[in-house]
Design a protein around this motif. Structure first.
Motif, PDB file in Angstrom:
ATOM      1  N   SER A  48       0.830  -1.208   0.000  1.00 48.69           N
ATOM      2  CA  SER A  48       0.000   0.000   0.000  1.00 48.69           C
ATOM      3  C   SER A  48       0.866   1.261   0.000  1.00 48.69           C
ATOM      4  CB  SER A  48      -0.965   0.005   1.182  1.00 48.69           C
ATOM      5  OG  SER A  48      -0.256   0.053   2.403  1.00 48.69           O
ATOM      6  N   GLY A  49       1.979   1.238   0.728  1.00 48.74           N
ATOM      7  CA  GLY A  49       2.880   2.392   0.735  1.00 48.74           C
ATOM      8  C   GLY A  49       3.555   2.583  -0.609  1.00 48.74           C
ATOM      9  N   GLY A  50       3.919   1.496  -1.239  1.00 47.29           N
ATOM     10  CA  GLY A  50       4.564   1.564  -2.559  1.00 47.29           C
ATOM     11  C   GLY A  50       3.625   2.097  -3.614  1.00 47.29           C
ATOM     12  N   ALA A  52       1.146   4.155  -3.100  1.00 48.33           N
ATOM     13  CA  ALA A  52       0.999   5.597  -2.871  1.00 48.33           C
ATOM     14  C   ALA A  52       2.234   6.345  -3.358  1.00 48.33           C
ATOM     15  CB  ALA A  52       0.765   5.856  -1.383  1.00 48.33           C
ATOM     16  N   GLU A  53       3.402   5.793  -3.114  1.00 47.88           N
ATOM     17  CA  GLU A  53       4.657   6.434  -3.546  1.00 47.88           C
ATOM     18  C   GLU A  53       4.757   6.469  -5.075  1.00 47.88           C
ATOM     19  OE1 GLU A  53       9.357   5.418  -3.229  1.00 47.88           O
ATOM     20  OE2 GLU A  53       8.154   5.078  -1.431  1.00 47.88           O
ATOM     21  N   LEU A  54       4.329   5.389  -5.706  1.00 53.80           N
ATOM     22  CA  LEU A  54       4.384   5.315  -7.166  1.00 53.80           C
ATOM     23  C   LEU A  54       3.485   6.370  -7.796  1.00 53.80           C
ATOM     24  CD1 LEU A  54       5.531   3.710  -9.591  1.00 53.80           C
ATOM     25  CD2 LEU A  54       3.491   2.283  -9.453  1.00 53.80           C
ATOM     26  N   SER A  55       2.288   6.523  -7.261  1.00 53.56           N
ATOM     27  CA  SER A  55       1.376   7.507  -7.837  1.00 53.56           C
ATOM     28  C   SER A  55       1.835   8.931  -7.553  1.00 53.56           C
ATOM     29  CB  SER A  55      -0.057   7.282  -7.335  1.00 53.56           C
ATOM     30  OG  SER A  55      -0.108   7.482  -5.937  1.00 53.56           O
ATOM     31  N   ALA A  56       2.531   9.137  -6.437  1.00 50.53           N
ATOM     32  CA  ALA A  56       3.016  10.475  -6.105  1.00 50.53           C
ATOM     33  C   ALA A  56       4.190  10.870  -7.004  1.00 50.53           C
ATOM     34  CB  ALA A  56       3.447  10.532  -4.642  1.00 50.53           C
ATOM     35  N   GLN A  57       4.999   9.913  -7.400  1.00 50.87           N
ATOM     36  CA  GLN A  57       6.182  10.203  -8.223  1.00 50.87           C
ATOM     37  C   GLN A  57       5.845  10.350  -9.704  1.00 50.87           C
ATOM     38  OE1 GLN A  57       8.982   7.074  -7.575  1.00 50.87           O
ATOM     39  NE2 GLN A  57       9.615   7.831  -5.571  1.00 50.87           N
ATOM     40  N   THR A  59       4.287   8.087 -13.135  1.00 44.14           N
ATOM     41  CA  THR A  59       4.565   6.750 -13.651  1.00 44.14           C
ATOM     42  C   THR A  59       5.087   6.810 -15.078  1.00 44.14           C
ATOM     43  OG1 THR A  59       2.276   6.540 -14.376  1.00 44.14           O
ATOM     44  CG2 THR A  59       2.821   5.657 -12.211  1.00 44.14           C
ATOM     45  N   SER A  63       8.706   1.967 -14.664  1.00 43.16           N
ATOM     46  CA  SER A  63       8.326   1.902 -13.248  1.00 43.16           C
ATOM     47  C   SER A  63       7.061   1.064 -13.056  1.00 43.16           C
ATOM     48  CB  SER A  63       8.143   3.308 -12.660  1.00 43.16           C
ATOM     49  OG  SER A  63       7.080   3.983 -13.301  1.00 43.16           O
ATOM     50  N   TRP A  67       6.911  -2.195 -10.838  1.00 43.41           N
ATOM     51  CA  TRP A  67       5.892  -2.265  -9.779  1.00 43.41           C
ATOM     52  C   TRP A  67       5.040  -3.524  -9.918  1.00 43.41           C
ATOM     53  CZ3 TRP A  67       4.824  -1.090  -5.136  1.00 43.41           C
ATOM     54  CH2 TRP A  67       3.535  -1.209  -4.645  1.00 43.41           C
TER      55      TRP A  67
END
Length: 148
Positions: A48-50, A52-57, A59, A63, A67
């Motif tokens: 779940s953290g990954g 959120a991090e992926l969408s914040a950075q 795509t 990546s 993922w």
């Protein structure tokens, strides 16, 4: 009167040792289950953290592919851990049954010891009372002889 001695004391100690052994086995099984559950939770939090991090950075194709591979690997690992956790629950249940049985056997011997001690105390009190009565009668007879 003889001092109280429980004739099954060695068996009682042995049963208590067995109970302690079962307690340690239950603790070990519970620890294994706890560790498996912690690892499952950590992997789920990582997913779940990954995400959120992926969408914040932002795509890109690379990546997203990375993922997807990570997610697939992690989901397989979680499933394996959940299977192991189910087996650990079954093992813990079996150990708990063995511990319950060991506790029952110890309690049975403790109850028997308590019962024998109660009987011994009753016999001791009767003997003590009879001795006191004999002593009292002896004193009375001694006084009567001296006075006569």
């Amino acid at each position: 009167m003889k001092a109280f001695r429980f004739r099954l004391e060695q068996a009682q100690r042995w049963r208590a040792t067995q109970r302690d052994l079962e307690k340690s086995r239950v603790a070990a099984a519970a620890k294994i289950l706890s560790e498996l559950r912690k690892e499952i939770e950590a992997l789920r939090l990582g997913l779940s953290g990954g995400a959120a991090e992926l969408s914040a950075q932002g795509t890109n194709g690379e990546s997203l592919a990375s993922w997807a591979a990570y997610t697939e690997h992690t989901v397989r690992r979680i499933k394996k851990l959940e299977t192991a956790a189910q087996k650990a629950v079954q093992s813990l249940d079996a150990q708990m049954k063995l511990l319950t049985e060991a506790n029952r056997k110890v309690q049975l011997l403790e109850n028997l010891r308590h019962s024998e001690l109660s009987h011994w105390n009753a016999d001791f009190n009767r003997e003590l009372e009879a001795f006191a009565a004999e002593t009292y009668l002896f004193r009375l007879q001694s006084r009567n002889r001296m006075g006569a």
